[in-house]
Scaffold this motif. Structure first.
Motif, PDB file in Angstrom:
ATOM      1  N   PHE A  48       0.827  -1.206   0.000  1.00 13.07           N
ATOM      2  CA  PHE A  48       0.000   0.000   0.000  1.00 13.07           C
ATOM      3  C   PHE A  48       0.862   1.258   0.000  1.00 13.07           C
ATOM      4  CE2 PHE A  48      -2.330   3.359   2.224  1.00 13.07           C
ATOM      5  CZ  PHE A  48      -3.479   3.426   1.438  1.00 13.07           C
ATOM      6  N   GLU A  49       1.880   1.284   0.870  1.00 11.98           N
ATOM      7  CA  GLU A  49       2.782   2.448   0.953  1.00 11.98           C
ATOM      8  C   GLU A  49       3.506   2.684  -0.364  1.00 11.98           C
ATOM      9  OE1 GLU A  49       3.382   4.816   3.317  1.00 11.98           O
ATOM     10  OE2 GLU A  49       1.629   3.934   4.306  1.00 11.98           O
ATOM     11  N   ALA A  50       3.985   1.625  -0.971  1.00 13.86           N
ATOM     12  CA  ALA A  50       4.704   1.762  -2.247  1.00 13.86           C
ATOM     13  C   ALA A  50       3.790   2.334  -3.325  1.00 13.86           C
ATOM     14  CB  ALA A  50       5.265   0.413  -2.686  1.00 13.86           C
ATOM     15  N   LEU A  51       2.543   1.882  -3.338  1.00 13.39           N
ATOM     16  CA  LEU A  51       1.600   2.365  -4.359  1.00 13.39           C
ATOM     17  C   LEU A  51       1.186   3.812  -4.118  1.00 13.39           C
ATOM     18  CD1 LEU A  51      -0.595  -0.832  -4.793  1.00 13.39           C
ATOM     19  CD2 LEU A  51       0.961   0.155  -6.485  1.00 13.39           C
ATOM     20  N   GLN A  52       1.231   4.274  -2.877  1.00 16.00           N
ATOM     21  CA  GLN A  52       0.890   5.660  -2.569  1.00 16.00           C
ATOM     22  C   GLN A  52       1.973   6.629  -3.061  1.00 16.00           C
ATOM     23  OE1 GLN A  52      -2.164   6.536  -1.342  1.00 16.00           O
ATOM     24  NE2 GLN A  52      -2.453   4.348  -1.676  1.00 16.00           N
ATOM     25  N   HIS A  53       3.191   6.137  -3.177  1.00 10.54           N
ATOM     26  CA  HIS A  53       4.322   6.986  -3.579  1.00 10.54           C
ATOM     27  C   HIS A  53       4.868   6.543  -4.927  1.00 10.54           C
ATOM     28  CE1 HIS A  53       3.647   7.603   0.561  1.00 10.54           C
ATOM     29  NE2 HIS A  53       4.810   8.105   0.894  1.00 10.54           N
ATOM     30  N   LYS A  54       3.985   6.304  -5.859  1.00  4.93           N
ATOM     31  CA  LYS A  54       4.457   5.790  -7.153  1.00  4.93           C
ATOM     32  C   LYS A  54       5.026   6.873  -8.063  1.00  4.93           C
ATOM     33  CE  LYS A  54      -0.211   5.488  -9.066  1.00  4.93           C
ATOM     34  NZ  LYS A  54      -1.215   4.622  -9.614  1.00  4.93           N
ATOM     35  N   ASN A  55       4.838   8.123  -7.715  1.00 10.81           N
ATOM     36  CA  ASN A  55       5.444   9.261  -8.436  1.00 10.81           C
ATOM     37  C   ASN A  55       5.272   9.183  -9.950  1.00 10.81           C
ATOM     38  OD1 ASN A  55       6.354  10.253  -5.955  1.00 10.81           O
ATOM     39  ND2 ASN A  55       8.252   9.082  -6.096  1.00 10.81           N
ATOM     40  N   GLY A  56       4.051   8.940 -10.369  1.00 14.73           N
ATOM     41  CA  GLY A  56       3.743   8.938 -11.802  1.00 14.73           C
ATOM     42  C   GLY A  56       4.156   7.684 -12.543  1.00 14.73           C
ATOM     43  N   LEU A  57       4.749   6.715 -11.848  1.00  7.41           N
ATOM     44  CA  LEU A  57       5.142   5.466 -12.493  1.00  7.41           C
ATOM     45  C   LEU A  57       3.910   4.592 -12.720  1.00  7.41           C
ATOM     46  CD1 LEU A  57       8.338   4.646 -10.410  1.00  7.41           C
ATOM     47  CD2 LEU A  57       8.261   5.486 -12.759  1.00  7.41           C
ATOM     48  N   ASN A  58       4.047   3.657 -13.633  1.00 10.22           N
ATOM     49  CA  ASN A  58       2.964   2.730 -13.940  1.00 10.22           C
ATOM     50  C   ASN A  58       2.680   1.851 -12.714  1.00 10.22           C
ATOM     51  OD1 ASN A  58       1.137   1.024 -15.130  1.00 10.22           O
ATOM     52  ND2 ASN A  58       2.492   0.364 -16.781  1.00 10.22           N
ATOM     53  N   GLU A  59       1.405   1.679 -12.409  1.00 11.82           N
ATOM     54  CA  GLU A  59       0.976   0.928 -11.222  1.00 11.82           C
ATOM     55  C   GLU A  59       1.545  -0.495 -11.189  1.00 11.82           C
ATOM     56  OE1 GLU A  59      -3.267   0.902  -9.284  1.00 11.82           O
ATOM     57  OE2 GLU A  59      -3.205  -0.617 -10.880  1.00 11.82           O
ATOM     58  N   ILE A  60       1.471  -1.198 -12.288  1.00  9.20           N
ATOM     59  CA  ILE A  60       1.951  -2.579 -12.337  1.00  9.20           C
ATOM     60  C   ILE A  60       3.454  -2.651 -12.125  1.00  9.20           C
ATOM     61  CG2 ILE A  60       2.192  -2.706 -14.859  1.00  9.20           C
ATOM     62  CD1 ILE A  60       0.909  -5.609 -12.760  1.00  9.20           C
ATOM     63  N   ASP A  61       4.190  -1.662 -12.646  1.00  9.56           N
ATOM     64  CA  ASP A  61       5.649  -1.630 -12.454  1.00  9.56           C
ATOM     65  C   ASP A  61       6.003  -1.418 -10.987  1.00  9.56           C
ATOM     66  OD1 ASP A  61       6.122  -2.059 -15.141  1.00  9.56           O
ATOM     67  OD2 ASP A  61       6.225   0.097 -15.615  1.00  9.56           O
ATOM     68  N   VAL A  62       5.285  -0.511 -10.340  1.00  6.71           N
ATOM     69  CA  VAL A  62       5.523  -0.244  -8.914  1.00  6.71           C
ATOM     70  C   VAL A  62       5.201  -1.486  -8.094  1.00  6.71           C
ATOM     71  CG1 VAL A  62       4.789   1.137  -6.927  1.00  6.71           C
ATOM     72  CG2 VAL A  62       5.109   2.234  -9.147  1.00  6.71           C
ATOM     73  N   LEU A  63       4.069  -2.129  -8.411  1.00  8.03           N
ATOM     74  CA  LEU A  63       3.658  -3.334  -7.692  1.00  8.03           C
ATOM     75  C   LEU A  63       4.687  -4.452  -7.861  1.00  8.03           C
ATOM     76  CD1 LEU A  63       1.509  -4.834  -6.019  1.00  8.03           C
ATOM     77  CD2 LEU A  63       0.419  -5.466  -8.181  1.00  8.03           C
ATOM     78  N   LEU A  64       5.119  -4.693  -9.081  1.00  6.42           N
ATOM     79  CA  LEU A  64       6.115  -5.740  -9.328  1.00  6.42           C
ATOM     80  C   LEU A  64       7.434  -5.433  -8.622  1.00  6.42           C
ATOM     81  CD1 LEU A  64       5.430  -6.514 -13.097  1.00  6.42           C
ATOM     82  CD2 LEU A  64       4.912  -7.987 -11.133  1.00  6.42           C
ATOM     83  N   ASP A  65       7.792  -4.161  -8.588  1.00  8.86           N
ATOM     84  CA  ASP A  65       9.030  -3.746  -7.919  1.00  8.86           C
ATOM     85  C   ASP A  65       8.955  -4.010  -6.412  1.00  8.86           C
ATOM     86  OD1 ASP A  65      11.630  -2.555  -7.927  1.00  8.86           O
ATOM     87  OD2 ASP A  65      10.722  -0.758  -7.045  1.00  8.86           O
ATOM     88  N   VAL A  66       7.841  -3.622  -5.781  1.00 10.91           N
ATOM     89  CA  VAL A  66       7.722  -3.823  -4.327  1.00 10.91           C
ATOM     90  C   VAL A  66       7.623  -5.310  -3.987  1.00 10.91           C
ATOM     91  CG1 VAL A  66       5.190  -3.595  -4.097  1.00 10.91           C
ATOM     92  CG2 VAL A  66       6.672  -2.947  -2.214  1.00 10.91           C
TER      93      VAL A  66
END
Length: 198
Positions: A48-66
């Motif tokens: 949840f925290e990672a997705l709140q601070h995605k800074n304009g990045l693609n949601e799926i990329d942020v999710l896969l990264d975390v």
């Protein structure tokens, strides 16, 4: 299990998230409901925290990264689950929890193998109880003037004229021995765990 749902804008993100969280639930299935929920919520909050601070990045990329940073649940959670299960076992003295905890911790050191063997040796007493029921004259406790004793199966003690000492009390003594040794071994296991956490 009540947990905060994370809202996703992409269906692929939701599928990846659900799959990952199901794996966490499956891996933590051996734990108590509270421990299971704590672990689930901890991972959920990181995502949840990672997705709140995605800074304009693609949601799926942020999710896969975390998820990559959190690690594979089956590997990352293994030591934590083993420790939590051991804690549960030493609090409850429940034999099922004890054996599960030992199986989970068997690769965490030689001492856990020793504890496992000690618990298995308790089955010798169980075997002797059933053997005494089936063959009362050849199973028992023979004692000779402080020089020797035999516990278990013995034809020779009977042949040498040594009387069986416990007689009808053999089965209650074996049951009491099982309970006493189980309690003592579990206390030792609890003590060992307390030393490890210091």
């Amino acid at each position: 299990m009540k947990t905060g749902e994370i809202k996703f804008s992409q269906e692929a993100s939701k599928r990846v998230y659900n799959d990952y969280m199901k794996r966490i639930l499956k891996v933590t299935d051996v734990l108590s409901k509270d421990d299971k929920q704590d672990i689930y919520m901890e991972f959920n909050s990181h995502i949840f925290e990672a997705l709140q601070h995605k800074n304009g990045l693609n949601e799926i990329d942020v999710l896969l990264d975390v998820i990559e940073k959190l690690g594979i649940p089956e590997e990352v959670l293994k030591p934590l689950i083993a420790d939590k299960k051991l804690e549960q076992a030493t609090k409850t003295f429940n034999p099922i929890h004890v054996f599960r905890a030992l199986l989970l911790n068997i690769t965490n050191g030689f001492s856990y193998i020793i504890f496992f063997v000690l618990y298995l040796l308790l089955f010798v007493f169980v075997f002797l109880i059933f053997a005494k029921i089936n063959n009362p004259t050849e199973v028992g406790f023979w004692y000779k003037n402080g020089s020797s004793f035999v516990l278990g199966l013995s034809n020779k003690a009977n042949q040498n004229g040594i009387p069986e000492t416990l007689g009808n009390a053999f089965i209650p003594v074996m049951i009491a021995s099982i309970l006493l040794f189980y309690f003592l071994i579990t206390l030792l296991l609890k003590f060992k765990k307390s030393i490890n956490t210091k």
